[in-house]
Design an enzyme around this catalytic site. Sequence first.
Site, PDB file in Angstrom:
ATOM      1  N   TYR A   1      39.919  43.512  43.533  1.00  0.00           N
ATOM      2  CA  TYR A   1      39.851  44.108  44.865  1.00  0.00           C
ATOM      3  C   TYR A   1      39.024  43.196  45.757  1.00  0.00           C
ATOM      4  CZ  TYR A   1      38.619  47.462  48.574  1.00  0.00           C
ATOM      5  OH  TYR A   1      38.429  48.088  49.776  1.00  0.00           O
TER       6      TYR A   1
ATOM      7  N   LYS B   1      27.348  43.550  49.796  1.00  0.00           N
ATOM      8  CA  LYS B   1      26.573  44.446  48.936  1.00  0.00           C
ATOM      9  C   LYS B   1      25.093  44.053  48.825  1.00  0.00           C
ATOM     10  CE  LYS B   1      30.673  46.484  47.179  1.00  0.00           C
ATOM     11  NZ  LYS B   1      31.924  46.181  46.561  1.00  0.00           N
TER      12      LYS B   1
ATOM     13  N   ASP C   1      35.115  35.615  44.907  1.00  0.00           N
ATOM     14  CA  ASP C   1      34.671  36.815  45.614  1.00  0.00           C
ATOM     15  C   ASP C   1      33.503  37.408  44.830  1.00  0.00           C
ATOM     16  OD1 ASP C   1      34.183  39.255  46.707  1.00  0.00           O
ATOM     17  OD2 ASP C   1      36.264  39.947  46.704  1.00  0.00           O
TER      18      ASP C   1
END
Length: 435
Positions: free
Chosen positions: A149, A272, A244
């Site tokens: 994702y 994050k 990522d």
Amino acid sequence: MSHTRVQRPKSGAAFERAKQVIPGGVNSPARAFGAVGGSPLFIARAEGPFLYDLDGHRYLDFIGSWGPMILGHAHPKVIEATIAAMKNGSSYGAPCELETQLAELVIDAVPSVEMVRFVSSGTEATMSAIRLARGYTGRQRIVKFAGCYHGHVDALLVSAGSSALTHGVPNSPGVPLGCTQDTVVLRYNDTTALVELFRAQGDTIAGVILEPVVGNMGLVPPTDEFRRELRALTHHYGAVLIYDEVMTGFRLSYAGAQGLLGDSPDLSCFGKILGGGYPVGAYGGRAEIMRQVMPAGPVFQAGTLSGNPVAMAAGIATLTELKAHPPYARLDEQSRRLGVGFTQAAADVGIPVQFNRVGSMWTLFFTATPVRDLDTAQTSDTQRFARFFWEMMDRGVYLPCSQFEAAFTCGAMTDDHIDQTLQAAAESLAAIAHG
Ligand SMILES: *Cc1c(COP(=O)(O)O)cnc(C)c1O
């Protein structure tokens, strides 16, 4: 339908009210408990390793806001830094030194990153990184892997993991075919398919994007061979290798997954932890590529709140704390103990499980099949997972509300908290086994 013995009427009422004005009652689908049924908890406050819901229950939090809260909630250093920043005004629309300071911290932490651009979310980071890869190479094609994702970027919303997977919408309505026709999806860890694709069409590929350790189909580590070929093929064919690290960055080591594995991608995406609980994303990498970003170069990318001073201050405080007092060895050991305990407790009651883990990221899969890609992850018994989720919740342990998510330990957890979690898991697995 009642999924739980513990009553949470205030959360239930809050959810009903929210659903009237917010689609599904939540601002991100992963929060809606769609995969486990029932109502989500509404959170009143959070401190250290704990969440407190509206009904006054306390939970040991193994989600940490889906990754950011590696230091635990309401860390005093982060509070102090953000309050100080707020008093100087919350946004300028002009550069400030906090942005340079955080950029220097990122570059110091991650050797492959020579320059960095801040954005406001992980989605923006991956979206901008693939635009840059295309602009830099003059090519169109992007390769991604099933189950990874990368946020809700149109071009990457194909066979995505996380909530896209949980909700069974690998290709969302509203994403035009034109946006995904240059996206090639391969199976994670499938080195043979990767080699074949590059041999056939390597000179059309702008970039390859992946989670270097996957969290978004549940925790799945890469094989050494897969990583080696990724680096060799992208290098040979002039494609941009994009890690990522929105979830793994500053978590698997201070230098992220690439630091743990010894890898050197061309571009990396962060989010994050980087924002310490505030909305921050970033993409960075080789200076030669980053200099293509406007206004240094022609590839457009912008943001009104990019480099927001309060968010930068939270990121600086978080990274500074992680660098001064690295929690990684202790998080690794605590997570290892969870794996040993969960696996033993499941074996004791005859429930087949796979505990996948890298450092402080882990998933307990309810399957007898080793999990190394999306297909094997999907052999999991998600009904059994849902039972486990609610049994743990009733014992004050808050786990990700889907089989296909990674859980995290955080720096505010003590060995006693780990013991309590192991006790709760043994009771929960026994309860499932006996009916
Ligand atoms: C969370 C996540 C994103 C998206 O970040 P947002 O801040 O939610 O947009 C992208 N990639 C990975 C690997 C993630 O875990």
